[in-house]
Scaffold this motif. Structure first.
Motif, PDB file in Angstrom:
ATOM      1  N   SER A   2       0.624  -1.246   0.106  1.00  0.00           N
ATOM      2  CA  SER A   2      -0.037  -0.057   0.025  1.00  0.00           C
ATOM      3  C   SER A   2       0.888   1.316  -0.085  1.00  0.00           C
ATOM      4  CB  SER A   2      -0.925  -0.159   1.408  1.00  0.00           C
ATOM      5  OG  SER A   2      -0.247   0.044   2.355  1.00  0.00           O
ATOM      6  N   PHE A   3       0.330   2.153  -0.544  1.00  0.00           N
ATOM      7  CA  PHE A   3       1.084   3.428  -0.741  1.00  0.00           C
ATOM      8  C   PHE A   3       0.301   4.524   0.272  1.00  0.00           C
ATOM      9  CE2 PHE A   3       0.742   7.789  -2.796  1.00  0.00           C
ATOM     10  CZ  PHE A   3       1.996   8.302  -2.507  1.00  0.00           C
ATOM     11  N   LYS A   4       1.244   4.957   1.463  1.00  0.00           N
ATOM     12  CA  LYS A   4       0.846   6.117   2.359  1.00  0.00           C
ATOM     13  C   LYS A   4       0.743   7.431   1.825  1.00  0.00           C
ATOM     14  CE  LYS A   4       2.975   3.293   5.917  1.00  0.00           C
ATOM     15  NZ  LYS A   4       3.847   3.244   6.953  1.00  0.00           N
ATOM     16  N   ASP A   5      -0.420   7.729   1.076  1.00  0.00           N
ATOM     17  CA  ASP A   5      -0.577   9.158   0.479  1.00  0.00           C
ATOM     18  C   ASP A   5      -1.279  10.158   1.357  1.00  0.00           C
ATOM     19  OD1 ASP A   5      -1.119  10.970  -1.265  1.00  0.00           O
ATOM     20  OD2 ASP A   5      -2.545  10.090  -2.549  1.00  0.00           O
ATOM     21  N   TYR A   6      -0.270  10.858   1.777  1.00  0.00           N
ATOM     22  CA  TYR A   6      -0.584  11.841   2.847  1.00  0.00           C
ATOM     23  C   TYR A   6      -0.570  13.418   2.216  1.00  0.00           C
ATOM     24  CZ  TYR A   6       0.247   8.321   6.492  1.00  0.00           C
ATOM     25  OH  TYR A   6       0.319   7.248   7.438  1.00  0.00           O
ATOM     26  N   PHE A   7      -0.144  13.507   0.717  1.00  0.00           N
ATOM     27  CA  PHE A   7       0.190  14.767   0.635  1.00  0.00           C
ATOM     28  C   PHE A   7      -0.625  15.066  -0.884  1.00  0.00           C
ATOM     29  CE2 PHE A   7       3.865  13.193   2.900  1.00  0.00           C
ATOM     30  CZ  PHE A   7       3.947  14.330   3.636  1.00  0.00           C
ATOM     31  N   SER A   8      -1.251  14.172  -1.504  1.00  0.00           N
ATOM     32  CA  SER A   8      -2.016  14.449  -2.640  1.00  0.00           C
ATOM     33  C   SER A   8      -3.009  15.747  -2.299  1.00  0.00           C
ATOM     34  CB  SER A   8      -2.712  13.338  -3.029  1.00  0.00           C
ATOM     35  OG  SER A   8      -1.776  12.446  -3.842  1.00  0.00           O
ATOM     36  N   SER A   9      -3.763  15.698  -1.191  1.00  0.00           N
ATOM     37  CA  SER A   9      -4.772  16.586  -1.030  1.00  0.00           C
ATOM     38  C   SER A   9      -4.070  18.065  -0.752  1.00  0.00           C
ATOM     39  CB  SER A   9      -5.458  16.354   0.335  1.00  0.00           C
ATOM     40  OG  SER A   9      -4.810  16.312   1.194  1.00  0.00           O
ATOM     41  N   VAL A  10      -2.680  18.086  -0.720  1.00  0.00           N
ATOM     42  CA  VAL A  10      -1.997  19.571  -0.679  1.00  0.00           C
ATOM     43  C   VAL A  10      -1.066  19.672  -1.714  1.00  0.00           C
ATOM     44  CG1 VAL A  10      -2.322  19.953   1.913  1.00  0.00           C
ATOM     45  CG2 VAL A  10      -0.498  18.273   1.521  1.00  0.00           C
ATOM     46  N   LEU A  85       5.807   3.363  -7.506  1.00  0.00           N
ATOM     47  CA  LEU A  85       6.152   3.162  -6.094  1.00  0.00           C
ATOM     48  C   LEU A  85       7.746   2.986  -6.017  1.00  0.00           C
ATOM     49  CD1 LEU A  85       3.586   0.930  -4.214  1.00  0.00           C
ATOM     50  CD2 LEU A  85       3.387   3.254  -4.446  1.00  0.00           C
ATOM     51  N   ALA A  86       8.229   3.220  -4.811  1.00  0.00           N
ATOM     52  CA  ALA A  86       9.783   3.413  -4.595  1.00  0.00           C
ATOM     53  C   ALA A  86      10.305   2.131  -4.636  1.00  0.00           C
ATOM     54  CB  ALA A  86      10.081   4.120  -3.260  1.00  0.00           C
ATOM     55  N   TRP A 107       8.665   6.755   4.570  1.00  0.00           N
ATOM     56  CA  TRP A 107       7.470   6.264   4.119  1.00  0.00           C
ATOM     57  C   TRP A 107       7.804   4.922   3.475  1.00  0.00           C
ATOM     58  CZ3 TRP A 107       4.254   8.591   6.848  1.00  0.00           C
ATOM     59  CH2 TRP A 107       4.435  10.120   7.069  1.00  0.00           C
ATOM     60  N   PHE A 108       8.985   4.500   3.117  1.00  0.00           N
ATOM     61  CA  PHE A 108       9.221   3.359   2.397  1.00  0.00           C
ATOM     62  C   PHE A 108       9.266   2.068   2.897  1.00  0.00           C
ATOM     63  CE2 PHE A 108      12.037   5.674  -0.813  1.00  0.00           C
ATOM     64  CZ  PHE A 108      10.768   6.696  -1.204  1.00  0.00           C
ATOM     65  N   GLU A 160       6.662   7.065  11.761  1.00  0.00           N
ATOM     66  CA  GLU A 160       7.588   7.350  10.920  1.00  0.00           C
ATOM     67  C   GLU A 160       8.473   8.575  11.013  1.00  0.00           C
ATOM     68  OE1 GLU A 160       4.445   4.683   8.527  1.00  0.00           O
ATOM     69  OE2 GLU A 160       4.453   6.321   9.881  1.00  0.00           O
ATOM     70  N   ARG A 161       7.805   9.497  11.705  1.00  0.00           N
ATOM     71  CA  ARG A 161       8.284  11.068  11.948  1.00  0.00           C
ATOM     72  C   ARG A 161       9.670  10.866  12.455  1.00  0.00           C
ATOM     73  NH1 ARG A 161       8.574  15.834   9.048  1.00  0.00           N
ATOM     74  NH2 ARG A 161       9.489  17.298  10.925  1.00  0.00           N
ATOM     75  N   ARG A 162       9.614   9.923  13.437  1.00  0.00           N
ATOM     76  CA  ARG A 162      10.795   9.918  14.218  1.00  0.00           C
ATOM     77  C   ARG A 162      11.846   9.485  13.709  1.00  0.00           C
ATOM     78  NH1 ARG A 162      11.556  11.753  18.978  1.00  0.00           N
ATOM     79  NH2 ARG A 162       9.361  10.972  19.589  1.00  0.00           N
ATOM     80  N   MET A 163      11.839   8.788  12.310  1.00  0.00           N
ATOM     81  CA  MET A 163      12.903   8.661  11.584  1.00  0.00           C
ATOM     82  C   MET A 163      13.419   9.941  10.961  1.00  0.00           C
ATOM     83  SD  MET A 163      11.754   5.467   9.382  1.00  0.00           S
ATOM     84  CE  MET A 163      13.323   5.536   8.249  1.00  0.00           C
ATOM     85  N   VAL A 164      12.714  10.776  10.696  1.00  0.00           N
ATOM     86  CA  VAL A 164      13.130  12.116  10.273  1.00  0.00           C
ATOM     87  C   VAL A 164      13.789  13.073  11.161  1.00  0.00           C
ATOM     88  CG1 VAL A 164      12.258  14.456   9.457  1.00  0.00           C
ATOM     89  CG2 VAL A 164      11.300  12.387   8.791  1.00  0.00           C
ATOM     90  N   GLU A 165      13.297  13.019  12.448  1.00  0.00           N
ATOM     91  CA  GLU A 165      13.782  13.685  13.907  1.00  0.00           C
ATOM     92  C   GLU A 165      15.253  13.140  14.117  1.00  0.00           C
ATOM     93  OE1 GLU A 165      10.810  12.850  16.462  1.00  0.00           O
ATOM     94  OE2 GLU A 165       9.400  14.581  15.928  1.00  0.00           O
ATOM     95  N   GLU A 166      15.454  11.897  13.648  1.00  0.00           N
ATOM     96  CA  GLU A 166      16.777  11.330  13.993  1.00  0.00           C
ATOM     97  C   GLU A 166      17.676  11.519  12.661  1.00  0.00           C
ATOM     98  OE1 GLU A 166      16.187   6.635  13.069  1.00  0.00           O
ATOM     99  OE2 GLU A 166      16.187   7.386  15.184  1.00  0.00           O
TER     100      GLU A 166
END
Length: 250
Positions: A2-10, A85-86, A107-108, A160-166
């Motif tokens: 599945s693709f986690k699509d959090y950004f199409s709406s913006v 997809l990636a 997200w991958f 998943e945001r924790r991966m960005v923070e680190e």
């Protein structure tokens, strides 16, 4: 998968308000690539990195799972946009000099993506991923944004945001890692542009869908007071964390 699509709406806001990457980042990556035939910008979003890669590579393939994002990307004769997809691209085996992933690796499916990267990279080809966390500007403004990020949106960030923070520090791939230089993103924005950028945060969209109100309204007055004249430009800074690997095996 599945693709986690959090950004199409913006997607249109993402294209308009996300910060640009420093040119030195692409100078460095192009200098380390084995040749400058083909770059793959994976999870390209609206193509911010792809358009810069096009200045260095003969061809850029830019993929994303969101067609809405791709529809907002800048067209170019040397960039081919594909909805893919990636973990499952249509790129040929051993055809790619450089893979870039900007602010999207979290997200991958990392194992599947590594297999795909290994398949498409040439020997000596590079995989470069980068991330940036919360911006910094002036102390009074930073306090408001940090309250939005932590106190208001804290429960609405995905794990998943924790991966960005680190800075993707826990990510390990089976390629040879290079020691990458440090880069930063900088912009001079007025208050309207900052608000547009904050509206692209995935946690804000999730908050609005759950609570039925725009979370930016909860800090609007406080942010206005901290900013002062809404039309004035404020210098904004994002430290950029870059990790780069080279494929050394056939």
């Amino acid at each position: 998968m599945s693709f986690k699509d959090y950004f199409s709406s913006v997607a249109s806001d993402y294209s308009s308000y996300r910060p640009g990457y420093p040119p030195g980042l692409f100078d460095y990556l192009a200098s380390e690539a084995p040749s400058k035939g083909l770059a793959w910008d994976c999870a390209t979003g609206s193509g911010q990195a792809a358009t810069m890669l096009a200045d260095y590579f003969e061809q850029v393939t830019a993929t994303d799972g969101s067609q809405a994002q791709l529809d907002s990307a800048e067209a170019s004769d040397t960039i081919e946009y594909r909805q893919e997809l990636a973990e499952n691209s249509s790129l040929a085996d051993h055809s790619v000099d450089l893979i870039t992933v900007g602010q999207a690796l979290h997200w991958f499916d990392l194992e599947a993506f590594e297999q795909e990267a290994d398949r498409v990279l040439k020997p000596g080809g590079l995989l470069a991923v980068w991330s940036y966390a919360v911006l910094s500007s002036e102390p009074a403004i930073d306090r408001v944004i940090q309250r939005l990020y932590d106190d208001i949106l804290g429960d609405f960030w995905t794990h998943e945001r924790r991966m960005v923070e680190e800075g993707y520090g826990s990510v390990q791939f089976g390629f040879e890692e290079l020691t990458a230089p440090e880069f930063a993103m900088r912009a001079d924005w007025d208050l309207r542009h900052l608000a547009g950028y904050l509206s692209t945060w995935s946690a804000g969209k999730r908050y609005e869908e759950t609570r039925g109100e725009n979370p930016l309204l909860l800090v609007a007055d406080e942010l206005q007071r901290a900013w002062g004249d809404a039309a004035r430009s404020v210098s904004i800074h994002w430290p950029l964390t870059l990790r780069v690997w080279r494929k050394t095996r056939d």
